[in-house]
Structures are given as structure tokens and as C-alpha cells.
Motif scaffolding. Structure first.
Motif, PDB file in Angstrom:
ATOM      1  N   CYS A  97      11.322  -6.893  -9.194  1.00 57.16           N
ATOM      2  CA  CYS A  97       9.910  -7.272  -9.256  1.00 57.16           C
ATOM      3  C   CYS A  97       9.476  -7.562 -10.691  1.00 57.16           C
ATOM      4  N   TRP A 209       5.116  -9.629 -13.068  1.00 54.31           N
ATOM      5  CA  TRP A 209       5.386  -8.901 -11.826  1.00 54.31           C
ATOM      6  C   TRP A 209       5.307  -9.815 -10.614  1.00 54.31           C
ATOM      7  N   ARG A 210       6.262  -9.639  -9.735  1.00 53.16           N
ATOM      8  CA  ARG A 210       6.280 -10.359  -8.462  1.00 53.16           C
ATOM      9  C   ARG A 210       6.311  -9.333  -7.340  1.00 53.16           C
ATOM     10  N   SER A 211       5.298  -9.343  -6.481  1.00 54.25           N
ATOM     11  CA  SER A 211       5.234  -8.377  -5.398  1.00 54.25           C
ATOM     12  C   SER A 211       6.412  -8.557  -4.446  1.00 54.25           C
ATOM     13  N   ASP A 212       7.032  -7.439  -4.097  1.00 51.86           N
ATOM     14  CA  ASP A 212       8.097  -7.441  -3.100  1.00 51.86           C
ATOM     15  C   ASP A 212       7.472  -7.033  -1.774  1.00 51.86           C
TER      16      ASP A 212
END
Length: 252
Positions: A97, A209-212
Motif C-alpha cells: 500500500c 498510499w493506495r488503499s488495499d
């Protein structure tokens, strides 16, 4: 050893190899002597095998610890962090993430003596949210911060206590996690309160940040357990404080 990277995992057979490989590459590219420790929290799938078979560069130590039954993320991190040897310790959630190089400002803050603990934060103005949480999770997250601030006394300057990307001075991490008693997701709060009670300095740094969306945390379904853990943390810390006070009184 320069850096220990701990990765807690539960039912992550499809993703964990990428995390292990990324951690090994990060250590090699930064010229760091380090280790990658995966803790399989009693997964019923092939999480352990996937972590053991992932490619890591020469010189990077990789360890996979597995136990049964499933105990929770707090237990997984306590198990892994107490086994670390690095001067700096970090943990990162499965799913990449946050790019691992985002940890560099936190590591530098610790090396320079600015703090003992550095939290990645999604809430800072400089942070980049590539893919945001779904709306209902954003609402629940806002409510959680308000409630925890009031119930547990978490300082308002700390904007993202639950971000799964944190960096510690190694000896401090091992001390705090050895003492931690929370097995579930609220371990972050216990660790933070223990750190603040001991006078350790905590800072934040921005992240990309990349939401999982394949998260193991189910906030609505687990709300009752969450608040049970928070109440237990509060009771445990009060009991320990009373015991310490009594011991100090007896010694005097």
C-alpha cells in the motif's frame, strides 16, 4: 544490522511474495544490511510457502515464522518484532500500500535523534492518496479517531495511529512490543500509549498510499471486539501503573 522489516500476514498467499521481494530489493538498493521477517498468523492457505519461495537478493536475510492458531495482527507483530536485530525496525502491511522508500524520512528522523518512533500518516497535507478508502470506511475512520482521542487520550497531533507503516528505533521497538498484550488490531494504540508514558518521542511523515480493498480488517463486523480491546488496554495500563506505584512506595 541496519534495518529489520517485519511483515504480518494472514491468508496472504496471493500477495505476500511481492511484499517480500519488494522488501529485499529496498534493502539492496539502499545498501542496507537487513532482514525481512514474515509472520504467518496461522493462515489456512499457503502464505508461509509463498513467503519462503519469494526471491530475495543475495545478502538479505529472510525468515518466515508461523504459528497456529490465528491470534491477530498484534500477536503477529509482537512475535516478529521481538525477534528482530536491526538498529531500526519497521513494519509494513501486506499489499504494498505504501512504497517502501517512503520510510526513508522516518528512518532519518530516528537516526538524527529527532524521535524514537515515526509513523507514516495518510492525513498529512503532503501525503498522496493514489486510491482512497471506500466512503463508509472513511466515515468510520473519522469516527474512530474522535472516539479513541477522547477515550484513550491519544494526542490530537498524531493524525493516523492505525496506518500500517511505522518505523522504530530497534531497541525501543523490542522493548514496547515485548510488553504489549494486545493480540488484535488495537495493538497500535497500546504501543503508542506505552511509548508516550515512557517519554519516547513520536513523529509522523507523509506517505504515498493506495488503499488495499482486500483488507483483513472488517470495521463494522469487528466494532464490538475493537472497543473490548480498547477497554482492556486501558485496564491493563492502569493496573501496571498501580503496581509500579506500589513497588516504588514499598522500595521507599
Amino acid at each position: 544490522m541496519d534495518l529489520s522489516i517485519v511483515i504480518p500476514a494472514f491468508r496472504e498467499a496471493k500477495k505476500v511474495a511481492r511484499d517480500v521481494e519488494a522488501a529485499g530489493t529496498f534493502l539492496a538498493e539502499q545498501g542496507l544490511e537487513g532482514e525481512v521477517i514474515v509472520v504467518d498468523d496461522g493462515s489456512p492457505d499457503d502464505t508461509r510457502e509463498a513467503a519462503e519461495q519469494a526471491d530475495v537478493p543475495p545478502g538479505v536475510e529472510r525468515r518466515v515464522i508461523r504459528y497456529e492458531p490465528n491470534r491477530g495482527k498484534g500477536c503477529a507483530l509482537r512475535t516478529g518484532i521481538t525477534e528482530t536485530r536491526g538498529e531500526i525496525v519497521m513494519f509494513a502491511d501486506v499489499g504494498l500500500c505504501v512504497p517502501l522508500e517512503n520510510a526513508l524520512p522516518g528512518m532519518e528522523a530516528i537516526r538524527s535523534g529527532e524521535c524514537e518512533i515515526a509513523h507514516g500518516s495518510r492525513k498529512m497535507p503532503q501525503s498522496i492518496l493514489v486510491r482512497r478508502q471506500r466512503l463508509y470506511r472513511r466515515i468510520l475512520s473519522w469516527m474512530f479517531r474522535k472516539i479513541v482521542g477522547a477515550l484513550m487520550g491519544v494526542p490530537g497531533r498524531l493524525t493516523d495511529t492505525q496506518c500500517g507503516f511505522k518505523v522504530y528505533r530497534g531497541d525501543v521497538a523490542r522493548e514496547l512490543y515485548t510488553a504489549c498484550r494486545t493480540d488484535g488490531f488495537m495493538f497500535d494504540i497500546e504501543i503508542l500509549l506505552r511509548a508516550l508514558s515512557k517519554g519516547y518521542r513520536v513523529t509522523e511523515f507523509p506517505i504515498e498510499w493506495r488503499s488495499d480493498w482486500d483488507s483483513r480488517l472488517k470495521p463494522v463486523r469487528g466494532a464490538g471486539h475493537t472497543f473490548k480491546e480498547l477497554r482492556q488496554i486501558k485496564r491493563n495500563l492502569k493496573q501496571e501503573e498501580a503496581q509500579q506505584h506500589g513497588a516504588a512506595k514499598d522500595a521507599s
